[in-house]
Each structure stands twice: as structure tokens, then as C-alpha cells.
Enzyme design. Structure first.
Site, PDB file in Angstrom:
ATOM      1  N   TYR A 163      52.533  28.935  79.187  1.00 20.20           N
ATOM      2  CA  TYR A 163      53.967  28.629  79.239  1.00 20.20           C
ATOM      3  C   TYR A 163      54.471  28.196  77.863  1.00 20.20           C
ATOM      4  O   TYR A 163      55.467  28.711  77.361  1.00 20.20           O
ATOM      5  CB  TYR A 163      54.229  27.540  80.277  1.00 20.20           C
ATOM      6  CG  TYR A 163      55.667  27.107  80.355  1.00 20.20           C
ATOM      7  CD1 TYR A 163      56.581  27.859  81.094  1.00 20.20           C
ATOM      8  CD2 TYR A 163      56.120  25.967  79.707  1.00 20.20           C
ATOM      9  CE1 TYR A 163      57.916  27.473  81.173  1.00 20.20           C
ATOM     10  CE2 TYR A 163      57.444  25.577  79.783  1.00 20.20           C
ATOM     11  CZ  TYR A 163      58.339  26.334  80.515  1.00 20.20           C
ATOM     12  OH  TYR A 163      59.651  25.950  80.586  1.00 20.20           O
ATOM     13  N   LYS A 185      57.142  30.093  75.278  1.00 22.55           N
ATOM     14  CA  LYS A 185      58.367  29.449  74.813  1.00 22.55           C
ATOM     15  C   LYS A 185      58.383  29.337  73.290  1.00 22.55           C
ATOM     16  O   LYS A 185      59.432  29.485  72.655  1.00 22.55           O
ATOM     17  CB  LYS A 185      58.551  28.082  75.468  1.00 22.55           C
ATOM     18  CG  LYS A 185      58.775  28.169  76.971  1.00 22.55           C
ATOM     19  CD  LYS A 185      60.004  29.011  77.316  1.00 22.55           C
ATOM     20  CE  LYS A 185      60.330  28.970  78.787  1.00 22.55           C
ATOM     21  NZ  LYS A 185      61.578  29.662  79.103  1.00 22.55           N
TER      22      LYS A 185
END
Length: 174
Positions: free
Chosen positions: A48, A52
Site C-alpha cells: 500500500y 502511494k
């Protein structure tokens, strides 16, 4: 452990589709939603956070490239925000293939999920209203961090790695 795959291909396609129109108008604002975890990725959020961080890098590049065309690029870096992604993450633990290796970290894994959904976290609606207000300004900011943990993760970004590692071991009880 099965890692989630996060792709920003949709983001790229959308940007490629709108840029020509913004160039013709000589104005526009692209808003990409990253995460404060891109600054100081912690345990159990590698895929994740990496995803990002890539979006942050893309946004930084586009901001410089598109400035002369009158196009602004803004990265939103939310902290703890109550959302479906966080509430649905807890269900994924039952799908871990090699759970025997991670069983001793179950409490830490669940805490990682729960922390972004707990008391003090902002609602997605609150975040959205603040972002819209900023986007509608004549000169929107290039960076907007808002929500729980944005200050501590920004500090950890600038801290030495040994301190960041120590902090996460302490907080996540690893």
C-alpha cells in the site's frame, strides 16, 4: 502471505485523458490521493505504502511538467481516515495463506488495520470537503496532508531510519 496488488493504471489513464483538455483551456487541477504512509511506511503496509509513494512521485513530476500549461497538480496525503478500505482490511486476515508464520503478529496486524478506523480519525466526507475547498482556490496547494497521524508520520519521515524502526517496534509491539 498474499500481498494485495495496487495499481494506478486507472489514475494514469484518467490523467492522460484530461490533460489535452486542460492544455487547451490553459487551466485545471489534477488531484491525486496518496497517503501519509508514503512518507514513513510502517509494518504490514508495504504494498500500500509503495503504491502511494509511486503516486506521490508521479504527482511531483507532473506538477513541474504541467505548470507552464496552467495546470496545477495537488497531492492529498490523508492520515487516519475512516473508509471502506480500512474497514474491509480486517476481513483479509482470514485469507492469509501462510498464517502460521504470522500468527504471532496477529495482534499487531489487526492493530495496523484498526488504527486507521479508530477514534480521532477523520471521516472521508470531512476530508473531501476540505480538499474541494482547497481545489477551488485560485492557487491550490501542491500538497495537503490532513487527518490523524499526519504530524507524527511527517516527523518520522525526517527522523533517522534507526529511530523510525525503533518507533515502529515499540508502537506495534514487534
Amino acid at each position: 502471505m498474499t500481498l494485495p496488488v495496487f495499481s494506478h493504471a486507472g489514475t494514469m489513464r484518467m490523467i492522460q485523458a484530461v490533460i489535452p483538455h486542460m492544455m487547451e483551456r490553459k487551466e485545471g487541477t489534477i488531484v491525486n490521493v496518496g497517503s501519509i504512509t508514503a512518507l514513513a511506511p510502517g509494518p504490514w503496509a508495504g504494498a500500500y505504502s509503495a503504491s502511494k509513494a509511486a503516486l506521490h512521485a508521479l504527482s511531483d513530476t507532473l506538477r513541474v511538467e504541467l505548470r507552464n500549461f496552467g495546470i496545477n497538480v495537488m497531492i492529498v496525503a490523508p492520515g487516519g481516515t475512516k473508509s471502506n478500505i480500512g474497514s474491509n482490511s480486517a476481513d483479509k486476515y482470514d485469507q492469509i495463506n501462510d498464517w502460521k508464520y504470522y500468527k504471532k503478529y496477529e495482534k499487531s496486524l489487526r492493530a495496523r488495520t484498526d488504527i486507521s478506523q479508530g477514534a480521532g480519525c477523520v471521516t472521508a466526507e470531512d476530508l473531501a470537503k476540505r480538499v474541494v475547498k482547497l481545489v477551488l482556490k485560485k492557487n491550490p496547494p501542491a500538497w495537503f496532508a490532513y487527518g490523524q497521524f499526519t504530524a507524527i508520520l511527517t516527523i518520522l519521515y525526517y527522523a533517522p531510519l534507526w529511530f523510525r524502526d525503533y518507533f515502529y517496534r515499540l508502537v506495534m509491539k514487534m
